[in-house]
Design a protein around this motif. Structure first.
Motif, PDB file in Angstrom:
ATOM      1  N   GLU A  74       0.848  -1.348  -0.022  1.00  0.00           N
ATOM      2  CA  GLU A  74      -0.195  -0.040   0.105  1.00  0.00           C
ATOM      3  C   GLU A  74       0.973   1.331  -0.022  1.00  0.00           C
ATOM      4  OE1 GLU A  74      -2.327   0.584   3.726  1.00  0.00           O
ATOM      5  OE2 GLU A  74      -0.920  -0.564   4.589  1.00  0.00           O
ATOM      6  N   GLU A  75       1.989   1.394   0.638  1.00  0.00           N
ATOM      7  CA  GLU A  75       2.771   2.520   0.501  1.00  0.00           C
ATOM      8  C   GLU A  75       3.529   2.626  -0.590  1.00  0.00           C
ATOM      9  OE1 GLU A  75       5.188  -0.744   2.623  1.00  0.00           O
ATOM     10  OE2 GLU A  75       3.058  -0.103   2.721  1.00  0.00           O
ATOM     11  N   GLN A  76       3.748   1.654  -1.593  1.00  0.00           N
ATOM     12  CA  GLN A  76       4.430   1.810  -2.871  1.00  0.00           C
ATOM     13  C   GLN A  76       4.126   2.457  -4.176  1.00  0.00           C
ATOM     14  OE1 GLN A  76       5.449  -2.309  -2.666  1.00  0.00           O
ATOM     15  NE2 GLN A  76       7.676  -1.904  -2.121  1.00  0.00           N
ATOM     16  N   HIS A  77       2.729   3.528  -3.694  1.00  0.00           N
ATOM     17  CA  HIS A  77       2.189   4.111  -5.013  1.00  0.00           C
ATOM     18  C   HIS A  77       3.199   4.866  -5.662  1.00  0.00           C
ATOM     19  CE1 HIS A  77       2.169   7.774  -2.446  1.00  0.00           C
ATOM     20  NE2 HIS A  77       1.887   7.102  -1.467  1.00  0.00           N
ATOM     21  N   THR A  78       4.319   5.397  -4.935  1.00  0.00           N
ATOM     22  CA  THR A  78       5.284   6.126  -5.946  1.00  0.00           C
ATOM     23  C   THR A  78       5.961   5.366  -6.787  1.00  0.00           C
ATOM     24  OG1 THR A  78       6.754   6.260  -4.209  1.00  0.00           O
ATOM     25  CG2 THR A  78       5.415   8.117  -4.198  1.00  0.00           C
ATOM     26  N   VAL A  79       6.395   4.145  -6.547  1.00  0.00           N
ATOM     27  CA  VAL A  79       6.816   3.168  -7.325  1.00  0.00           C
ATOM     28  C   VAL A  79       5.999   2.890  -8.486  1.00  0.00           C
ATOM     29  CG1 VAL A  79       7.790   0.764  -7.805  1.00  0.00           C
ATOM     30  CG2 VAL A  79       8.135   2.141  -5.572  1.00  0.00           C
ATOM     31  N   ALA A  80       4.638   2.616  -8.218  1.00  0.00           N
ATOM     32  CA  ALA A  80       3.716   2.414  -9.516  1.00  0.00           C
ATOM     33  C   ALA A  80       3.657   3.534 -10.372  1.00  0.00           C
ATOM     34  CB  ALA A  80       2.279   2.267  -8.805  1.00  0.00           C
ATOM     35  N   GLY A 105      13.239  -7.005  -8.868  1.00  0.00           N
ATOM     36  CA  GLY A 105      12.199  -6.691  -7.866  1.00  0.00           C
ATOM     37  C   GLY A 105      12.472  -5.875  -6.762  1.00  0.00           C
ATOM     38  N   LEU A 106      11.026  -5.660  -6.051  1.00  0.00           N
ATOM     39  CA  LEU A 106      11.226  -5.006  -4.777  1.00  0.00           C
ATOM     40  C   LEU A 106      11.005  -5.880  -3.603  1.00  0.00           C
ATOM     41  CD1 LEU A 106       8.483  -2.150  -5.966  1.00  0.00           C
ATOM     42  CD2 LEU A 106      11.206  -1.758  -5.212  1.00  0.00           C
ATOM     43  N   HIS A 107      12.065  -5.688  -2.742  1.00  0.00           N
ATOM     44  CA  HIS A 107      11.918  -6.929  -1.593  1.00  0.00           C
ATOM     45  C   HIS A 107      10.751  -6.477  -0.564  1.00  0.00           C
ATOM     46  CE1 HIS A 107      15.524  -9.377  -1.800  1.00  0.00           C
ATOM     47  NE2 HIS A 107      15.999  -8.484  -2.455  1.00  0.00           N
ATOM     48  N   HIS A 108      10.108  -5.152  -0.458  1.00  0.00           N
ATOM     49  CA  HIS A 108       9.175  -5.031   0.493  1.00  0.00           C
ATOM     50  C   HIS A 108       7.832  -5.035  -0.053  1.00  0.00           C
ATOM     51  CE1 HIS A 108      12.251  -4.336   3.203  1.00  0.00           C
ATOM     52  NE2 HIS A 108      12.733  -3.562   2.522  1.00  0.00           N
ATOM     53  N   THR A 109       7.320  -5.920  -1.068  1.00  0.00           N
ATOM     54  CA  THR A 109       6.205  -6.149  -1.743  1.00  0.00           C
ATOM     55  C   THR A 109       5.289  -6.811  -1.074  1.00  0.00           C
ATOM     56  OG1 THR A 109       6.877  -7.911  -2.887  1.00  0.00           O
ATOM     57  CG2 THR A 109       7.042  -5.826  -4.038  1.00  0.00           C
ATOM     58  N   SER A 110       4.031  -7.013  -1.458  1.00  0.00           N
ATOM     59  CA  SER A 110       2.934  -7.828  -0.870  1.00  0.00           C
ATOM     60  C   SER A 110       3.497  -9.241  -1.343  1.00  0.00           C
ATOM     61  CB  SER A 110       1.540  -7.337  -0.941  1.00  0.00           C
ATOM     62  OG  SER A 110       0.727  -7.983  -0.880  1.00  0.00           O
ATOM     63  N   THR A 142      -0.043  -5.118   3.152  1.00  0.00           N
ATOM     64  CA  THR A 142      -1.228  -4.885   2.678  1.00  0.00           C
ATOM     65  C   THR A 142      -1.024  -4.524   1.114  1.00  0.00           C
ATOM     66  OG1 THR A 142      -2.281  -4.317   4.535  1.00  0.00           O
ATOM     67  CG2 THR A 142      -3.571  -3.591   2.879  1.00  0.00           C
ATOM     68  N   PRO A 143      -1.749  -5.060   0.141  1.00  0.00           N
ATOM     69  CA  PRO A 143      -1.443  -4.622  -1.182  1.00  0.00           C
ATOM     70  C   PRO A 143      -2.200  -3.484  -1.669  1.00  0.00           C
ATOM     71  CG  PRO A 143      -3.168  -6.212  -0.919  1.00  0.00           C
ATOM     72  CD  PRO A 143      -2.759  -6.450   0.173  1.00  0.00           C
ATOM     73  N   LEU A 144      -1.593  -2.845  -2.622  1.00  0.00           N
ATOM     74  CA  LEU A 144      -1.880  -1.429  -2.979  1.00  0.00           C
ATOM     75  C   LEU A 144      -3.030  -1.844  -4.263  1.00  0.00           C
ATOM     76  CD1 LEU A 144      -1.745   1.659  -3.412  1.00  0.00           C
ATOM     77  CD2 LEU A 144       0.105   1.275  -4.885  1.00  0.00           C
ATOM     78  N   VAL A 145      -4.160  -1.181  -4.152  1.00  0.00           N
ATOM     79  CA  VAL A 145      -5.348  -1.413  -5.077  1.00  0.00           C
ATOM     80  C   VAL A 145      -5.625  -0.372  -6.086  1.00  0.00           C
ATOM     81  CG1 VAL A 145      -7.696  -1.965  -5.182  1.00  0.00           C
ATOM     82  CG2 VAL A 145      -6.362  -3.196  -3.579  1.00  0.00           C
TER      83      VAL A 145
END
Length: 173
Positions: A74-80, A105-110, A142-145
């Motif tokens: 959820e906190e990775q919106h800037t990466v998106a 890849g990102l180590h701190h993903t969902s 928690t995943p970003l939606v």
């Protein structure tokens, strides 16, 4: 069907936010943001993600042997946003590390799902990349939606979820 009606309609369907990555034959990293990720089959283990044919990453992915789907937290919106932006070095931030199958890849993903390319399906202005799952990683993040043209966090109400589960059993045919 009118294109704007379809766009408005599909914006109301929530989807996971992913950054999909690969390496080309020269070892150059490529990546894009997608919210069209889903499971396809358990036997064999297949997943899919859609890629616009006009994307700068299209050739790299349609010739790749492997790709990695990073389901963002959820906190990775800037990466998106970064991986959805054209004309920039999407990897310049230095937050990508070597992950499953040696892919960036990102180590701190969902969730991360590492795939070998199973097939590519022509689908209008998009290509559907179908990957055979080779490795997977899950976390408690928690995943970003993506919903209604903005990023969101899935609602979580354990009491309500329990009620919904009981109600679905009652309504089973």
């Amino acid at each position: 069907m009118e294109r704007s009606l379809l766009t408005r309609t599909m914006a109301r369907v929530p989807g996971p936010v992913t950054v999909v990555t690969t390496l080309d034959a020269d070892g150059k990293p490529w990546g894009f943001t997608a919210s069209s990720f889903s499971s396809v089959s358990l036997d064999p283990p297949l997943v899919s993600v859609c890629l616009d044919k006009g994307a700068s990453t299209h050739a790299a992915f349609t010739t790749a042997r492997h790709f990695l789907i990073n389901v963002l937290a959820e906190e990775q919106h800037t990466v998106a946003r970064r991986f959805a932006t054209s004309g920039i070095d999407r990897f310049a931030a230095g937050d990508m590390e070597t992950c499953e199958l040696g892919l960036p890849g990102l180590h701190h993903t969902s969730v991360r799902v590492a795939c070998s390319m199973h097939s590519i399906v022509d689908a209008g202005d998009h290509s559907i990349l179908i990957g055979r799952v080779e490795e997977a990683f899950t976390s408690d993040r928690t995943p970003l939606v993506y919903y209604n043209r903005s990023f969101a966090r899935p609602a979580s109400n354990p009491d309500r979820a329990e009620q919904d589960i009981r109600a679905s059993h009652i309504a089973d045919w």
